[in-house]
Design a protein around this motif. Structure first.
Motif, PDB file in Angstrom:
ATOM      1  N   CYS A  27      60.462   2.090  28.686  1.00 17.35           N
ATOM      2  CA  CYS A  27      60.146   3.169  27.747  1.00 17.35           C
ATOM      3  C   CYS A  27      58.995   2.771  26.845  1.00 17.35           C
ATOM      4  N   ASN A  28      58.658   3.660  25.907  1.00 21.02           N
ATOM      5  CA  ASN A  28      57.507   3.438  25.030  1.00 21.02           C
ATOM      6  C   ASN A  28      57.820   2.521  23.853  1.00 21.02           C
ATOM      7  N   HIS A  29      58.982   2.717  23.239  1.00 20.58           N
ATOM      8  CA  HIS A  29      59.211   2.154  21.908  1.00 20.58           C
ATOM      9  C   HIS A  29      59.900   0.799  21.902  1.00 20.58           C
ATOM     10  N   CYS A  30      60.716   0.512  22.906  1.00 21.93           N
ATOM     11  CA  CYS A  30      61.550  -0.688  22.872  1.00 21.93           C
ATOM     12  C   CYS A  30      60.690  -1.951  22.836  1.00 21.93           C
ATOM     13  N   PRO A  31      60.911  -2.837  21.872  1.00 24.41           N
ATOM     14  CA  PRO A  31      60.096  -4.060  21.792  1.00 24.41           C
ATOM     15  C   PRO A  31      60.210  -4.947  23.028  1.00 24.41           C
ATOM     16  N   TYR A  32      61.351  -4.907  23.695  1.00 26.59           N
ATOM     17  CA  TYR A  32      61.498  -5.667  24.936  1.00 26.59           C
ATOM     18  C   TYR A  32      60.599  -5.076  26.028  1.00 26.59           C
ATOM     19  N   SER A  41      54.420 -17.047  29.757  1.00 24.80           N
ATOM     20  CA  SER A  41      54.041 -18.393  30.177  1.00 24.80           C
ATOM     21  C   SER A  41      55.197 -19.386  30.072  1.00 24.80           C
ATOM     22  N   SER A  42      56.214 -19.021  29.269  1.00 24.49           N
ATOM     23  CA  SER A  42      57.360 -19.915  29.093  1.00 24.49           C
ATOM     24  C   SER A  42      58.523 -19.566  30.022  1.00 24.49           C
ATOM     25  N   ALA A  43      58.357 -18.505  30.812  1.00 21.55           N
ATOM     26  CA  ALA A  43      59.416 -18.121  31.745  1.00 21.55           C
ATOM     27  C   ALA A  43      59.498 -19.131  32.883  1.00 21.55           C
ATOM     28  N   THR A  44      60.683 -19.677  33.083  1.00 17.95           N
ATOM     29  CA  THR A  44      60.878 -20.670  34.146  1.00 17.95           C
ATOM     30  C   THR A  44      61.513 -20.066  35.395  1.00 17.95           C
ATOM     31  N   GLU A  45      62.064 -18.864  35.259  1.00 24.84           N
ATOM     32  CA  GLU A  45      62.656 -18.155  36.391  1.00 24.84           C
ATOM     33  C   GLU A  45      62.043 -16.759  36.460  1.00 24.84           C
ATOM     34  N   GLU A  77      55.214  -5.191  29.228  1.00 26.39           N
ATOM     35  CA  GLU A  77      54.254  -4.267  29.833  1.00 26.39           C
ATOM     36  C   GLU A  77      53.166  -4.973  30.645  1.00 26.39           C
ATOM     37  N   ASP A  78      52.572  -6.023  30.097  1.00 27.97           N
ATOM     38  CA  ASP A  78      51.523  -6.734  30.829  1.00 27.97           C
ATOM     39  C   ASP A  78      52.082  -7.364  32.107  1.00 27.97           C
ATOM     40  N   ARG A  79      53.325  -7.831  32.041  1.00 21.59           N
ATOM     41  CA  ARG A  79      53.934  -8.431  33.231  1.00 21.59           C
ATOM     42  C   ARG A  79      54.269  -7.371  34.276  1.00 21.59           C
ATOM     43  N   ILE A  80      54.620  -6.171  33.820  1.00 23.06           N
ATOM     44  CA  ILE A  80      54.884  -5.082  34.766  1.00 23.06           C
ATOM     45  C   ILE A  80      53.587  -4.679  35.470  1.00 23.06           C
ATOM     46  N   ILE A  81      52.504  -4.607  34.707  1.00 21.00           N
ATOM     47  CA  ILE A  81      51.195  -4.316  35.299  1.00 21.00           C
ATOM     48  C   ILE A  81      50.827  -5.390  36.320  1.00 21.00           C
ATOM     49  N   ALA A  82      51.078  -6.650  35.973  1.00 26.45           N
ATOM     50  CA  ALA A  82      50.764  -7.766  36.874  1.00 26.45           C
ATOM     51  C   ALA A  82      51.599  -7.693  38.154  1.00 26.45           C
ATOM     52  N   LEU A  83      52.868  -7.328  38.028  1.00 25.13           N
ATOM     53  CA  LEU A  83      53.715  -7.173  39.210  1.00 25.13           C
ATOM     54  C   LEU A  83      53.165  -6.099  40.138  1.00 25.13           C
ATOM     55  N   ASP A  84      52.734  -4.987  39.556  1.00 27.98           N
ATOM     56  CA  ASP A  84      52.196  -3.901  40.370  1.00 27.98           C
ATOM     57  C   ASP A  84      50.909  -4.329  41.072  1.00 27.98           C
ATOM     58  N   ASP A  94      62.270 -11.631  34.188  1.00 25.09           N
ATOM     59  CA  ASP A  94      62.269 -13.098  34.186  1.00 25.09           C
ATOM     60  C   ASP A  94      63.210 -13.578  33.095  1.00 25.09           C
ATOM     61  N   ASN A  95      63.165 -14.862  32.788  1.00 27.49           N
ATOM     62  CA  ASN A  95      64.144 -15.406  31.837  1.00 27.49           C
ATOM     63  C   ASN A  95      63.568 -15.690  30.452  1.00 27.49           C
ATOM     64  N   ASN A  96      62.426 -15.067  30.118  1.00 27.61           N
ATOM     65  CA  ASN A  96      61.873 -15.237  28.776  1.00 27.61           C
ATOM     66  C   ASN A  96      61.062 -14.009  28.391  1.00 27.61           C
ATOM     67  N   TYR A  97      61.712 -13.068  27.703  1.00 26.92           N
ATOM     68  CA  TYR A  97      61.008 -11.842  27.348  1.00 26.92           C
ATOM     69  C   TYR A  97      59.932 -12.069  26.296  1.00 26.92           C
ATOM     70  N   LYS A  98      60.078 -13.142  25.512  1.00 29.21           N
ATOM     71  CA  LYS A  98      59.137 -13.374  24.416  1.00 29.21           C
ATOM     72  C   LYS A  98      57.776 -13.865  24.895  1.00 29.21           C
TER      73      LYS A  98
END
Length: 208
Positions: free
Chosen positions: A69-74, A174-178, A79-86, A167-171
């Motif tokens: 969605c638009n507003h959720c901070p998660y 670069s720190s996501a290990t999974e 968003e950038d990772r979703i674009i990268a996946l696509d 992944d395992n790090n929403y924040k």
């Protein structure tokens, strides 16, 4: 008699513990799809005012369906990772299909007009669909934004192969290990079993 009561009590505790472990290790959503289920198609309005269905993607090998969605901070953090996946997987046959499941009356920031603005501002490379009437997300069993379902296109239909988080790090990407979604799609492209089939989706609750 006392020994029998003790044995019954121990058996009950073991049964409860097994159930709890199963729920932790299989964090699939209640009332929605499980791994191996066939996901029904849908037709939803895209931000360009066209209707999009999975059946429209004749050459797809599968789909990365993401409730966001638009507003959720998660969601914003991903968003950038979703674009990268696509960008990474669309050309390989696994495009991202994003769906906004929220009720705009409950959360006006997630209105269709605001979806158009958000997609333009972020440069979304994928369809961003509106679940008008909130009919689709309950079928999937989505509870959070973002909540991901990786589908494999087969002769039997679109089979659910992964459910959960990106992944395992929403924040911090670069720190996501999974990288659950990336690993799932790469496995499917190789004809292999998805290494991690379910994880717990972390995000905002869907607004009904």
């Amino acid at each position: 008699m006392k020994t029998l009561k003790i044995l019954v009590g121990v058996a009950f505790i073991i049964a409860i513990s097994a159930f709890a472990i199963d729920k932790v290790s299989n964090p699939e959503t209640d009332g929605g799809y499980s791994i191996g289920d066939i996901a029904t198609d849908f037709k939803l309005k895209n931000i360009d005012n066209t209707d999009i269905a999975l059946a429209d993607y004749k050459d797809a090998k599968g789909f990365i369906v993401i409730f966001t969605c638009n507003h959720c901070p998660y969601s914003v953090a991903y968003e950038d990772r979703i674009i990268a996946l696509d960008k990474n997987f669309k050309t390989k046959g696994y495009p991202v299909i994003a769906i906004n499941p929220n009720n705009p009356k409950a959360y006006p920031d997630d209105s269709f007009d605001n979806m158009i603005i958000r997609a333009k501002d972020k440069g979304f490379t994928f369809p961003y669909l509106f679940d008008d009437g909130q009919k689709i997300y309950p079928q999937y069993g989505a509870t959070k934004t973002p909540h991901v379902y990786v589908l494999e296109k087969t002769d039997k239909g679109n089979i659910v192969r992964y459910i959960g988080a990106i992944d395992n790090n929403y924040k911090d990407a670069s720190s996501a290990t999974e990288k659950y979604v990336e690993d799932a799609v790469n496995a499917l492209l190789k004809g292999e079993k998805v290494p991690v089939e379910t994880t717990k989706a972390i995000g905002c609750s869907i607004k009904a």
